[in-house]
Write a protein that holds these residues in place. Structure first.
Motif, mmCIF file in Angstrom:
data_model
loop_
_atom_site.group_PDB
_atom_site.id
_atom_site.type_symbol
_atom_site.label_atom_id
_atom_site.label_comp_id
_atom_site.label_asym_id
_atom_site.label_seq_id
_atom_site.Cartn_x
_atom_site.Cartn_y
_atom_site.Cartn_z
ATOM 1 N N MET A 1 0.843 -1.186 0.000
ATOM 2 C CA MET A 1 0.000 0.000 0.000
ATOM 3 C C MET A 1 0.882 1.241 0.000
ATOM 4 O O MET A 1 1.739 1.401 0.867
ATOM 5 C CB MET A 1 -0.896 0.008 1.243
ATOM 6 N N LYS A 2 0.657 2.111 -0.964
ATOM 7 C CA LYS A 2 1.401 3.360 -1.076
ATOM 8 C C LYS A 2 0.606 4.452 -0.377
ATOM 9 O O LYS A 2 -0.511 4.776 -0.764
ATOM 10 C CB LYS A 2 1.623 3.737 -2.540
ATOM 11 N N ASN A 3 1.206 5.027 0.658
ATOM 12 C CA ASN A 3 0.540 6.018 1.492
ATOM 13 C C ASN A 3 0.660 7.412 0.878
ATOM 14 O O ASN A 3 1.763 7.855 0.557
ATOM 15 C CB ASN A 3 1.170 5.987 2.896
ATOM 16 N N PHE A 22 10.900 6.955 -6.358
ATOM 17 C CA PHE A 22 11.369 5.610 -5.993
ATOM 18 C C PHE A 22 10.380 4.925 -5.069
ATOM 19 O O PHE A 22 10.179 3.720 -5.160
ATOM 20 C CB PHE A 22 12.747 5.688 -5.346
ATOM 21 N N TYR A 23 9.736 5.686 -4.179
ATOM 22 C CA TYR A 23 8.728 5.112 -3.289
ATOM 23 C C TYR A 23 7.520 4.625 -4.084
ATOM 24 O O TYR A 23 7.013 3.529 -3.846
ATOM 25 C CB TYR A 23 8.299 6.154 -2.251
ATOM 26 N N LEU A 24 7.064 5.415 -5.032
ATOM 27 C CA LEU A 24 5.844 5.068 -5.766
ATOM 28 C C LEU A 24 6.071 4.119 -6.933
ATOM 29 O O LEU A 24 5.192 3.316 -7.255
ATOM 30 C CB LEU A 24 5.163 6.346 -6.271
ATOM 31 N N HIS A 25 7.228 4.206 -7.588
ATOM 32 C CA HIS A 25 7.440 3.441 -8.820
ATOM 33 C C HIS A 25 8.611 2.471 -8.763
ATOM 34 O O HIS A 25 8.866 1.764 -9.735
ATOM 35 C CB HIS A 25 7.653 4.401 -9.995
ATOM 36 N N TRP A 88 -6.301 8.299 -5.707
ATOM 37 C CA TRP A 88 -4.994 7.845 -5.224
ATOM 38 C C TRP A 88 -4.920 6.318 -5.208
ATOM 39 O O TRP A 88 -3.967 5.728 -5.716
ATOM 40 C CB TRP A 88 -4.712 8.400 -3.831
ATOM 41 N N ASN A 89 -5.935 5.696 -4.620
ATOM 42 C CA ASN A 89 -5.920 4.241 -4.517
ATOM 43 C C ASN A 89 -6.052 3.571 -5.872
ATOM 44 O O ASN A 89 -5.460 2.518 -6.103
ATOM 45 C CB ASN A 89 -7.012 3.772 -3.552
ATOM 46 N N GLY A 95 -5.095 -2.744 -6.175
ATOM 47 C CA GLY A 95 -5.757 -3.911 -5.604
ATOM 48 C C GLY A 95 -6.570 -3.603 -4.361
ATOM 49 O O GLY A 95 -7.300 -4.453 -3.861
ATOM 50 N N ALA A 96 -6.468 -2.384 -3.867
ATOM 51 C CA ALA A 96 -7.144 -2.019 -2.616
ATOM 52 C C ALA A 96 -8.522 -1.433 -2.903
ATOM 53 O O ALA A 96 -8.840 -1.062 -4.033
ATOM 54 C CB ALA A 96 -6.307 -0.990 -1.853
#
Length: 148
Positions: A1-3, A22-25, A88-89, A95-96
């Motif tokens: 899950m990306k916050n 880098f966090y997201l991709h 965002w999700n 998948g969320a």
């Protein structure tokens, strides 16, 4: 899950070196690695000013690259923070559920937005002022050379 909140803070604090990308991709994101180039060039421009003085023509070209990169990353943090949880999700947590907690706006998200707006705008205006001041000083110097 990306916050969303973490991504906004990473874009603001570590954006010029690509941390949010880098966090997201992931570490294979080419745009994350490309962000390091203008940041490094701008830092080199600051180093040139410190060693050669403010009359160095190359430094007044390089320093705004850092400022524009910081301002662009602050804008990215604002875009991340203002995105709806559903959007965002859908984009970063496919998948969320559309209302998953990772996409929610919290007070820390609001602080990231406010800080990004304040600092990003200040850096952008300072970069523009620095660029225009040195550009016009250069033009005046060249006009003086021609008139002699």
């Amino acid at each position: 899950m990306k916050n969303k909140t973490l991504a906004a803070w990473l874009a603001f604090l570590g954006g010029p070196i690509g941390l949010h990308r880098f966090y997201l991709h992931g570490l294979r994101d080419p745009l994350g690695w490309l962000l390091i180039v203008p940041t490094s060039l701008g830092a080199y421009g600051i180093e040139r000013v410190q060693s050669l003085g403010q009359d160095d023509a190359l430094s007044w070209v390089l320093i705004p690259l850092l400022g524009f990169t910081i301002a662009g990353c602050a804008l990215t943090a604002i875009v991340y923070g203002l995105s709806s949880p559903e959007k965002w999700n859908a984009r970063f947590n496919p998948g969320a559920a559309s209302d998953a907690p990772a996409g929610r706006t919290r007070w820390s998200t609001v602080f990231a937005l406010a800080t990004s707006l304040l600092i990003g705008t200040t850096v952008l205006m300072a970069s523009l002022a620095y660029s225009f001041q040195h550009y016009f000083e250069y033009q005046i110097d060249e006009a003086h050379k021609i008139s002699r």
